[in-house]
Scaffold this active site. Structure first.
Site, PDB file in Angstrom:
ATOM      1  N   LYS A  49       0.720  -1.688   0.237  1.00  0.00           N
ATOM      2  CA  LYS A  49      -0.126   0.231  -0.041  1.00  0.00           C
ATOM      3  C   LYS A  49       0.757   1.453   0.155  1.00  0.00           C
ATOM      4  CE  LYS A  49      -3.256  -1.115  -0.438  1.00  0.00           C
ATOM      5  NZ  LYS A  49      -3.897  -0.953  -1.800  1.00  0.00           N
ATOM      6  N   HIS A 110       7.764  -7.528  -1.736  1.00  0.00           N
ATOM      7  CA  HIS A 110       6.676  -5.972  -0.417  1.00  0.00           C
ATOM      8  C   HIS A 110       8.253  -6.941   0.814  1.00  0.00           C
ATOM      9  CE1 HIS A 110       3.377  -4.927  -2.340  1.00  0.00           C
ATOM     10  NE2 HIS A 110       2.876  -6.140  -1.800  1.00  0.00           N
ATOM     11  N   SER A 140      -4.266   3.103   4.531  1.00  0.00           N
ATOM     12  CA  SER A 140      -4.595   2.233   3.108  1.00  0.00           C
ATOM     13  C   SER A 140      -4.630   0.452   3.193  1.00  0.00           C
ATOM     14  CB  SER A 140      -3.203   2.695   2.488  1.00  0.00           C
ATOM     15  OG  SER A 140      -3.862   2.325   0.604  1.00  0.00           O
TER      16      SER A 140
END
Length: 305
Positions: A49, A110, A140
Site C-alpha cells: 500500500k 514487498h 490504506s
C-alpha cells in the site's frame, strides 16, 4: 509481552520472524532466495500500500520505451510479477511468471532486504525502493484488509487494525522493520530510494530521475509526460489493466485496490490520541534514522521541499 490478535490470515505462517499470508508460502519465500537474477532486472520494492501498482506501471513503461499497446492489453500483474506471490486459484505463480518473461524484467516485491534473491547483492540489477509516509500506508492497508479475502475477511475495527500494524502483526510483517532494512541499503549504487509524495507532487521530474537511474535517460520528455498522464491516479483507477477489478479476491464495493491515492488521507482516520501513540512508537523504533517522510500535501505545509 507479545500481544495476541484474534484475526487470522488465510494460511498464515511466520517465516524467519515475519508474518505472511498463505499466498507467500514458505516454499515460495525459500525459492525467491535462489531466483536467477539478470543484469538488466529492475526490482520494485515497497511495503504493501505504498504505491506499488502505480510504480509498476510507470517503471514497466519506462523500461519498455512506452509500449502502451502491451500496457493496455496485458494486466500489470502479468507484465510485472509479484515474486513471492503464489495463488493456486488464479494459477498465478510469481516466480514462474518471472522466469518466463523476456528482459528487461520489472519484478515486484514487498520483502525486507534480507529476504531478497541472493544474486541481487552480486549482479548489477537495479532496485527501486518506494517509501510512503506510514500513516497513509496504515490507513490504506486497513481498507485493503477490509476489502480483500486474501486477508481473511477482516471484520475488525480501525483501532484493532492500528494495533496490529504497530505490532507488525499484518501480512509481510512490520512496516518499521521493512523500512529500516531498506533505509540501510539506500547508498548502494544499484539502489534508488523514492518517495510516494514526491512522485505524486512532481511526477515528471521524478520520472526523469528514475529513467536516468534505470539507464533510460534517452527517453524524451514528451514520452515521459505521456507515461505520467497514463499513470495518473484517475487513469489507473479506470484502466482494467491496472485497477485489479478482475481479481476475484478484492471486493471493490467495500474498497477498491486503488482507493484515493492522496497525501494526508490518514487525517480522516486517526484520532488525535491515535496519532500521538503512532508518533511515540515511530520515535522509539525509527526516530533515530531521520527519514524525511512527508505527512501532508506540500501546499498545506506552506513551503515546498
Amino acid at each position: 509481552m507479545e500481544k495476541s490478535f484474534s484475526h487470522k490470515l488465510p494460511g498464515e505462517h511466520v517465516y524467519k520472524g515475519v508474518l505472511f499470508f498463505g499466498y507467500s508460502p514458505p516454499g515460495a519465500l525459500d525459492a525467491v532466495k535462489d531466483l536467477q537474477v539478470r543484469e538488466d532486472d529492475v526490482f520494485i520494492v515497497t511495503y504493501p500500500k505504498a504505491g506499488t501498482t502505480w510504480l509498476q506501471e510507470i517503471l514497466w513503461l519506462i523500461m519498455h520505451d512506452g509500449d502502451f499497446a502491451r500496457a493496455t492489453s496485458t494486466p500489470v500483474y502479468l507484465r510485472s510479477p509479484f515474486i513471492e506471490f503464489k495463488d493456486d486459484v488464479l494459477g498465478e505463480d510469481g516466480l514462474d511468471l518471472a522466469n518466463k518473461i523476456d528482459s528487461p524484467r520489472v519484478l515486484k516485491t514487498h520483502l525486507q532486504h534480507s529476504f531478497m534473491p541472493m544474486e541481487t547483492n552480486k549482479k548489477n540489477c537495479k532496485i527501486v525502493v518506494l517509501f510512503r509516509n506510514p500513516k497513509d500506508v496504515c490507513t490504506s492497508y486497513f481498507h485493503f484488509y477490509r476489502s480483500s479475502s486474501s486477508f481473511g475477511q477482516f471484520k475488525g475495527t480501525w483501532p484493532d487494525f492500528l494495533d496490529m500494524f504497530l505490532a507488525g502483526h499484518v501480512d509481510h510483517g512490520s512496516w518499521f522493520d521493512f523500512t529500516a532494512s531498506w533505509w540501510q541499503q539506500r547508498n548502494r549504487d544499484n539502489v534508488y530510494l523514492m518517495y510516494y509524495e514526491h512522485l505524486k507532487e512532481n511526477t515528471l521530474a521524478e520520472l526523469e530521475k528514475l529513467a536516468q537511474f534505470v539507464g533510460k535517460g534517452q527517453l524524451s520528455t514528451d514520452l515521459l509526460s505521456h507515461i505520467a498522464e497514463h499513470c495518473s491516479f484517475g487513469q489507473m483507477k479506470t484502466n482494467p489493466m491496472t485497477n485489479h477489478l478482475d481479481v476475484y479476491s478484492i471486493n471493490s464495493h467495500i474498497s477498491p485496490l486503488l482507493r484515493k491515492g492522496e497525501i494526508g488521507d490518514w487525517r480522516t482516520q486517526f484520532t488525535v490520541e491515535q496519532d500521538e501513540i503512532f508518533n511515540r512508537v515511530y520515535a522509539e523504533k525509527l526516530g533515530h534514522l531521520d527519514i524525511p517522510f512527508q505527512y501532508r500535501p506540500t501546499e498545506s505545509i506552506g513551503h515546498g521541499h
